[in-house]
Design a protein around this motif. Sequence first.
Motif, PDB file in Angstrom:
ATOM      1  N   ILE A   1      -3.564   3.467  17.294  1.00 45.87           N
ATOM      2  CA  ILE A   1      -2.390   3.248  16.447  1.00 45.87           C
ATOM      3  C   ILE A   1      -1.269   2.624  17.272  1.00 45.87           C
ATOM      4  N   GLY A   2      -0.586   1.636  16.670  1.00 46.49           N
ATOM      5  CA  GLY A   2       0.562   1.014  17.315  1.00 46.49           C
ATOM      6  C   GLY A   2       0.224  -0.200  18.131  1.00 46.49           C
TER       7      GLY A   2
ATOM      8  N   GLU B   1       0.826  -1.204   0.000  1.00 45.15           N
ATOM      9  CA  GLU B   1       0.000   0.000   0.000  1.00 45.15           C
ATOM     10  C   GLU B   1       0.863   1.258   0.000  1.00 45.15           C
ATOM     11  N   GLN B   2       1.955   1.235   0.751  1.00 48.47           N
ATOM     12  CA  GLN B   2       2.839   2.402   0.781  1.00 48.47           C
ATOM     13  C   GLN B   2       3.494   2.628  -0.572  1.00 48.47           C
TER      14      GLN B   2
ATOM     15  N   ALA C   1      -1.398   7.120   4.583  1.00 42.33           N
ATOM     16  CA  ALA C   1      -0.612   7.884   5.551  1.00 42.33           C
ATOM     17  C   ALA C   1      -0.793   7.324   6.958  1.00 42.33           C
ATOM     18  N   ILE C   2      -2.022   7.031   7.342  1.00 50.49           N
ATOM     19  CA  ILE C   2      -2.277   6.520   8.690  1.00 50.49           C
ATOM     20  C   ILE C   2      -1.686   5.129   8.864  1.00 50.49           C
ATOM     21  N   LYS C   3      -1.807   4.289   7.836  1.00 47.14           N
ATOM     22  CA  LYS C   3      -1.228   2.952   7.934  1.00 47.14           C
ATOM     23  C   LYS C   3       0.295   3.022   8.011  1.00 47.14           C
ATOM     24  N   THR C   4       0.875   3.978   7.311  1.00 47.90           N
ATOM     25  CA  THR C   4       2.325   4.147   7.381  1.00 47.90           C
ATOM     26  C   THR C   4       2.747   4.566   8.777  1.00 47.90           C
ATOM     27  N   VAL C   5       2.034   5.517   9.358  1.00 49.41           N
ATOM     28  CA  VAL C   5       2.345   5.949  10.717  1.00 49.41           C
ATOM     29  C   VAL C   5       2.200   4.786  11.694  1.00 49.41           C
TER      30      VAL C   5
END
Length: 827
Positions: free
Chosen positions: A720-721, A481-482, A660-664
């Motif tokens: 997240i995380g 995805e990235q 962007a959110i998945k990358t973070v």
Amino acid sequence: MEKVERELMEPGLSMEKTKEYMNRGYQRMLGRLQLLFFHKGLIYLIIGFLLGRALILTEIIPFAVPFFSAVLLMKKDKAPLAALSLIAGSLTISPQLALLTFSSVVFFLMFNKVCSYFIKDKVKTLPFVVLATMAVSRLGYTFLYAGELMTYDYMMAGVEAGLAFILTLIFLQSIPLISARKFRSSLKVEEIICIMILMASVLTGLVGVSYQGLQAEHVFSRYIILLFAFIGGSSIGCTVGVVTGLILGLANVGNLYQMSLLAFSGLLGGLLKEGRKIGAAAGLLIGSLLISLYGEGSADMMKNLMESLIAITLFLLTPKSITAKLAKHIPGTAEHSQEQQQYVRKIRDVTSQRVDQFSKVFYALSESFATFYEKNEDKENLHIETDTFLSAVTERSCQNCYKKEKCWVQNFDTTYDLMKQIMHESEENTYFSNRRLRSDLQKHCSKAKQVEEVFEQEMNLFQSNIKLKQQVEDSRKLVAEQLLGVSQVMEDFSKEIKKERENHFVQEEQIIDALQNFGIEIGHVEVYSLDPGSVDIEMSIPFCNGHGECEKIIAPMLSDILEESIIVKQEECGCYPNGYCHVSFGSTRRYKVETGVAHAAKGGGLVSGDSYSTIDLGVGKYAVAISDGMGNGVRAHFESNETIKLLEKILQSGIDEKVAIKTVNSILSLRTTDEMYSTLDLAIIDLQDANCKFLKIGSTPSFVKRGDKIYKIQASNLPIGILDEVDVEVVGEQLKPGDLLIMMSDGIFEGPKHIENHDLWMKRKIKELETSEPQEIADLIMEEVIRTRSGKIEDDMTIVVSSIQHNTPKWASIPVDSYYKSGKVVS
């Protein structure tokens, strides 16, 4: 050429084919001439012969040695040819002059050889070597013929050596330019003047060549003036005229008036170049007639006119292709601008192509990481994994058992089904509670207890392996995805590169006329885009002394001209009163966002675990984000702040919000093994249509107040995380002018004490608000929450209130005559 002529004689040949053959033959002939002049060295022979004849004040010869030295340094293989041509040219004047030229060349070779042993930089030492050579050779020559040296001799030797020193510097600049087989795309003004001095010096060698009173240097000098005035305009024509006339005047005092004639003719020819060749020729004729009035009667006038007419004839016979080719190298000409545009377009196309290639590479990498399995493949993989697991169990338990043959040969199906069922129950952690299955195992197997222990050990390894594979698979999907997001960003960037600046010459002139008729002085206007909503105009105006006329007058006038609101995007004021201010105008956004923030740390401390940001994404979008790190204090602040910073950088790069959110999430989950996570509440508002996207990851609900109605926006996602892969749910909402968007952390939402239904309490408090100011609302809600806790702050608190309003420019549009309305609104 014979082949081309034979093809032209063929019957039935079309006009297009004829032109093609003629053009091919012409190009072939030019190629042969270029090879003869530059590669074979004919140009050095001609220039050297004429420079050998060139004299100043009938006795000074400063051209020969500088030319020979420059050729020796730049084109060493052509140096013997240059020396022979110089001596041959001087021999046509007198044997004594040829002897002086020969001795000067010999002295130069000797001095240059000696200097090369001490100084390696030949370019810097060459002018000084020429200076010494000319001084020694002139003094030696005078001493041999006169027997003594007078003050006058020393003075003339100094003048000749000084001129040779300067000419060496000039020839070092001009020789590479005229001898190159491929010229540079653009010449500097200094380089053009150097070439002019070389050409004027060559023309000096024509002094004394005449036919029936018509002097060759006059004809060819006027031809050159015509050529450059027609190509470069009045400035180049006048400059070339002054330089050529000055040097010809030094060669022959009688030609001194030629400087004024050539300069004036170059000026007139350049001013009349719009009339094409006839206009430039008319400029030379007018200049010749006016200067001839200072002559000595009609005979002098007729001679000047005849020389000018011959130069005009040569000029009219000059092919258009030659003038166009020369014009490409002269700054300021239309051909030069087109050449530069073609070069820029070529660079742009190459860059766009490279970006496209990188985009395709990233897309291919994304596809290679995005592995999808069919159902039958999943079943096959599950069957293989089951067999592998059972093989490991039987290897440790059944391999040395005396009943091995009975179980796995005679009763294979029964044993395999039993072991497979035990594996399934062990995987579900229900085996030890299944008494019937354990009883069946004990009846069937003589080493049931050992098999159970092996199953338990192997199951731990099996589950760890499955978990590792799942993590690898999730990582593959995330990387895919990235990479896909990066590919899309690069593809969009490539499309932006391919966009050419449109030509808006008519609109630029209309804008200038409208503003100047209004009394505003304009330096220049460049229109880059007139598309509705994305107008882009740059302008320079005289120093405004900080009065703000760009924002107060010009932008309102442009708003009326283009029929949409225009604002000043960027302004660089002049540094001094006589300077210019550079201003960039663009379309205003339909909506604007005003925000108010209230922020407090637990216990009134200085470090909060909450972080927030308001981000202008630069593409007509505005983002508001709140992140709440787990717990309180420095570590929580670090986690939430890192989340916000990473998200801000990635969103500003143009990558999609989900990616962007998945990358973070990937970065935060892989960065540490500690149980640290953070929530994220993100709202992205489109400032053109007020559409808003909400992305909530483990965050509390947000509220939209529209009049007396309150809307709750929420989504159920883990923070997240906390997981390797986060499920991003996008909630869309169409906002309207006057809406209030209220976002908060859990310290605000769950802060009120003794409240069971936080949703109803928050809605009621928002509905009771009587103010519409974002900052006042944020302060009031936080104050109300703290009051319910008896003035104690028991958790980090953050609330961001955003107000969506129509973006109304500060200055109304100024009506302009409809005749001047430019762009697409003028029919």
